[in-house]
Enzyme design. Structure first.
Site, PDB file in Angstrom:
ATOM      1  CE  LYS A 119      39.788  42.214  30.161  1.00  0.00           C
ATOM      2  NZ  LYS A 119      41.055  42.803  29.804  1.00  0.00           N
ATOM      3  N   PRO A 163      41.837  42.914  40.370  1.00  0.00           N
ATOM      4  CG  PRO A 163      43.835  44.088  40.508  1.00  0.00           C
ATOM      5  CD  PRO A 163      42.232  44.374  40.608  1.00  0.00           C
ATOM      6  CB  ALA A 164      43.822  38.668  43.234  1.00  0.00           C
ATOM      7  NE  ARG A 165      38.688  35.701  37.576  1.00  0.00           N
ATOM      8  CZ  ARG A 165      39.396  36.132  36.477  1.00  0.00           C
ATOM      9  NH1 ARG A 165      40.198  37.459  36.939  1.00  0.00           N
ATOM     10  NH2 ARG A 165      39.830  35.523  35.330  1.00  0.00           N
ATOM     11  CG  LEU A 166      40.302  39.505  46.043  1.00  0.00           C
ATOM     12  CD1 LEU A 166      41.446  40.068  46.783  1.00  0.00           C
ATOM     13  CD2 LEU A 166      39.320  38.739  46.667  1.00  0.00           C
TER      14      LEU A 166
END
Length: 212
Positions: free
Chosen positions: A8, A187-190
């Site tokens: 997700k 976003p982007a797991r950041l």
């Protein structure tokens, strides 16, 4: 679908340390109010983790019933969680509001609240819940469902003749935080992660950003 393929993307909000309250409890109350306004599913549900005498962790979901100088919840004092807290009075809480892409982690010392506070909350509960506190020997092995049903009949009969009152084996705990982490999905797991800690030598909370 493979579990490893489930993903997700989080992108609904951001978290800037400069815009946060200096008190994590104030920040939590803001986030909780936003979760309530957004009508997220079970906004007061929290994962409570304790440890047993062998230092093995045990977790379960309980409901938050108050926020003041700490986080208040209620249970049977004979339950496993209560026994574990008596042995080791430290615990952690985790709140997860997926609709807002937010998580809050809390850790600190736990102690029983006063009998007067427990009485006040107990008497505010629906009558069925008040009776349930007398019926269930929480966490103990019981022979079958019929055991509870028979006990229910006995308790209802008892309190038809006298006013309901809080059983001494049931009441509240308060976890006073020593650290709190606020997580906002990005976003982007950041992800954004802001950690509050309370140094033992200082009454002011320290705030730091953590790497995701």
């Amino acid at each position: 679908m493979k579990l490893a393929d489930i993903r997700k993307e989080y992108s609904s909000k951001t978290l800037d340390i400069k815009g946060m309250f200096t008190s994590p409890l104030a920040q939590f109350e803001l986030w909780l109010s936003e979760a309530l306004s957004a009508q997220v599913n079970e906004p007061t549900a929290m994962h409570l983790c304790t440890v047993d005498a062998e230092m093995r962790p045990a977790g379960r979901i309980v409901l938050l019933k108050g926020v003041d100088k700490g986080f208040v919840f209620f249970t049977n004092y004979g339950s496993k969680k209560s026994q574990q807290l008596s042995h080791q009075p430290y615990a952690s809480l985790t709140f997860f509001w997926p609709e807002l892409e937010r998580q809050v982690r809390v850790s600190g010392r736990v102690a029983r609240i006063s009998a007067a506070e427990s009485d006040e909350y107990y008497l505010s509960r629906p009558q069925e819940s008040q009776i349930g506190a007398w019926v269930s020997p929480q966490s103990q092995v019981i022979p079958d469902r019929e055991f509870l049903e028979k006990k229910l009949v006995e308790v209802v009969s008892k309190f038809q003749k006298e006013p309901l009152k809080r059983p001494e084996h049931w009441g509240g705990f308060r976890l006073e935080p020593e650290s709190m982490e606020f997580w906002q999905g990005r976003p982007a797991r950041l992800h954004d992660r802001i950690l509050y800690t309370l140094p033992s030598s200082d009454s002011r909370w320290k705030m730091e950003r953590l790497a995701p």
